[in-house]
Motif scaffolding. Structure first.
Motif, mmCIF file in Angstrom:
data_model
loop_
_atom_site.group_PDB
_atom_site.id
_atom_site.type_symbol
_atom_site.label_atom_id
_atom_site.label_comp_id
_atom_site.label_asym_id
_atom_site.label_seq_id
_atom_site.Cartn_x
_atom_site.Cartn_y
_atom_site.Cartn_z
ATOM 1 N N LEU A 89 0.868 -1.189 0.275
ATOM 2 C CA LEU A 89 -0.081 -0.083 -0.029
ATOM 3 C C LEU A 89 0.820 1.331 -0.087
ATOM 4 C CD1 LEU A 89 -2.963 1.089 0.353
ATOM 5 C CD2 LEU A 89 -2.394 1.394 2.847
ATOM 6 N N HIS A 94 -3.129 6.635 -1.021
ATOM 7 C CA HIS A 94 -4.581 6.211 -0.406
ATOM 8 C C HIS A 94 -5.060 7.641 0.538
ATOM 9 C CE1 HIS A 94 -3.411 5.033 3.770
ATOM 10 N NE2 HIS A 94 -4.572 5.139 4.002
ATOM 11 N N ARG A 127 -7.142 -1.657 -4.180
ATOM 12 C CA ARG A 127 -6.712 -1.574 -2.702
ATOM 13 C C ARG A 127 -6.643 -0.124 -2.475
ATOM 14 N NH1 ARG A 127 -1.082 -4.460 -0.503
ATOM 15 N NH2 ARG A 127 -1.559 -3.731 1.991
ATOM 16 N N HIS A 128 -6.059 0.601 -3.140
ATOM 17 C CA HIS A 128 -6.061 1.993 -2.507
ATOM 18 C C HIS A 128 -7.543 2.666 -2.260
ATOM 19 C CE1 HIS A 128 -1.940 1.328 -4.018
ATOM 20 N NE2 HIS A 128 -1.761 2.397 -3.127
ATOM 21 N N GLU A 131 -8.763 1.117 1.049
ATOM 22 C CA GLU A 131 -8.106 1.791 2.302
ATOM 23 C C GLU A 131 -8.745 3.122 2.446
ATOM 24 O OE1 GLU A 131 -6.631 0.074 4.468
ATOM 25 O OE2 GLU A 131 -6.866 -1.661 3.123
ATOM 26 N N ARG A 134 -11.979 2.900 3.994
ATOM 27 C CA ARG A 134 -11.790 2.652 5.271
ATOM 28 C C ARG A 134 -11.299 3.712 6.258
ATOM 29 N NH1 ARG A 134 -9.256 -3.224 4.314
ATOM 30 N NH2 ARG A 134 -11.106 -4.678 4.641
ATOM 31 N N ARG A 135 -10.321 4.754 5.550
ATOM 32 C CA ARG A 135 -9.730 5.667 6.431
ATOM 33 C C ARG A 135 -11.006 6.698 6.558
ATOM 34 N NH1 ARG A 135 -4.898 8.018 7.145
ATOM 35 N NH2 ARG A 135 -4.781 10.262 7.420
#
Length: 328
Positions: A89, A94, A127-128, A131, A134-135
């Motif tokens: 990551l 991200h 993926r980014h 994340e 999620r952030r």
């Protein structure tokens, strides 16, 4: 006890170049819009799984190019993980994505997802974005779910969020390779050429696993010209890649010593390593079929050991043109 048979490699110069497909005639391929409609029957098992996992199925359709069934769904974010062979990551990337998504207040770019081996979902492309959401504390994420898990192995082609450098590509390929080994190592390596892209990336990935700061860009051109995918089982072919990786790392150690000697003599250039590798590379004088990678690397190692740094002048380095190779 019988000795293990070494995986045979085709002659390097015999493989034909990959042809670039011609541009198709306009509106000559794929389905008409209404042909993409689906009653959901081909993906019933997948939609049932999504709903049992707490997700919501928005709809299903056939993709307009190949006619493959797809499901658009909103998945619980806790059920989604990146593929285990994906690159690391990027914190900066991200975080920037999270800032942009927060400013617009909308998530408009669904991730691609497949069912994971045991439970939940993997994303080979996203993926980014995952994340970033999620952030931001998101509970769910929109996903285009593909019924065929083999799509996850096509990660190099699918992951377009951020350009891969050589190190990232090589590490992803070796991770895919090890995942394939875990599923069934008896399958032919050549049958996965599309997913692995370049046999040299398997070898370089094995190098990066052992030496994260390895200067792979200096050796990729040599390996790319001399390595080929083989018809041997993955479990046999990986041993050849790992043995070759050990040779390449030994060569890199010797080249580093030569570079250090040149620096001690006051020679400075961003091209020092590339200069040394070019000097010991025998391929520039060869025509026709090339010898196997193992033989070429062994020859380069012998030349590196006999390299006379005292004969190199600053003018020799000045003749090096272009930019230093991407070393990951």
């Amino acid at each position: 006890m019988a000795a293990k048979k070494k995986a045979a490699r085709p002659t390097a110069g015999t493989q034909t170049r990959r042809r670039t497909p011609r541009k198709a005639k306009a509106e000559s391929t794929g389905l008409e819009p209404r042909e993409c409609l689906s009653d959901g029957a081909p993906v019933r098992e997948l939609t049932d799984r999504i709903e049992s996992d707490g997700g919501a199925v928005v709809g299903s359709y056939k993709d307009p190019l190949g006619g493959h069934p797809l499901v658009l769904a909103v998945l619980p974010i806790t059920k989604v993980e990146p593929t285990p062979f994906q690159r690391d990551l990027s914190e900066a990337h991200h975080k920037r994505l999270a800032d942009v998504i927060a400013k617009t207040g909308r998530f408009l770019d669904p991730i691609i997802a497949v069912t994971a081996r045991n439970e939940g979902y993997w994303t080979p492309n996203g993926r980014h974005r995952l994340e970033a959401m999620r952030r931001l504390g998101a509970r769910a994420i929109t996903a285009l779910v593909v019924p065929n898990r083999e799509v996850a192995w096509q990660i190099l082609a699918l992951n377009t969020e951020k350009a891969h450098n050589l190190k990232e590509r090589a590490l992803e390929v070796i991770r895919i390779y090890r995942d394939l080994l875990g599923e069934d190592g008896s399958r032919a390596e050549s049958s996965f050429a599309f997913y692995l892209e370049d046999p040299a990336l398997v070898t370089l990935g094995a190098c990066y696993e052992k030496e994260p700061r390895f200067a792979g860009g200096a050796y990729h051109p040599v390996l790319r010209r001399t390595e080929r995918f083989v018809d041997d089982p993955l479990q046999s072919a990986i041993a050849v890649h790992e043995q070759l990786a050990a040779q390449v790392l030994a060569l890199e150690k010797q080249v580093s010593e030569v570079v250090a000697s040149l620096k001690e003599r006051g020679l400075t250039s961003p091209y020092l390593r590339s200069f040394v590798v070019a000097r010991i590379n025998p391929l520039r004088w060869m025509k026709g079929d090339l010898p196997p990678a193992e033989k070429v690397i062994a020859q380069m190692l012998d030349r590196a050991r006999r390299f006379d740094a005292a004969k190199v002048k600053q003018d020799d380095l000045a003749r090096m043109a272009g930019a230093p190779p991407d070393e990951g």
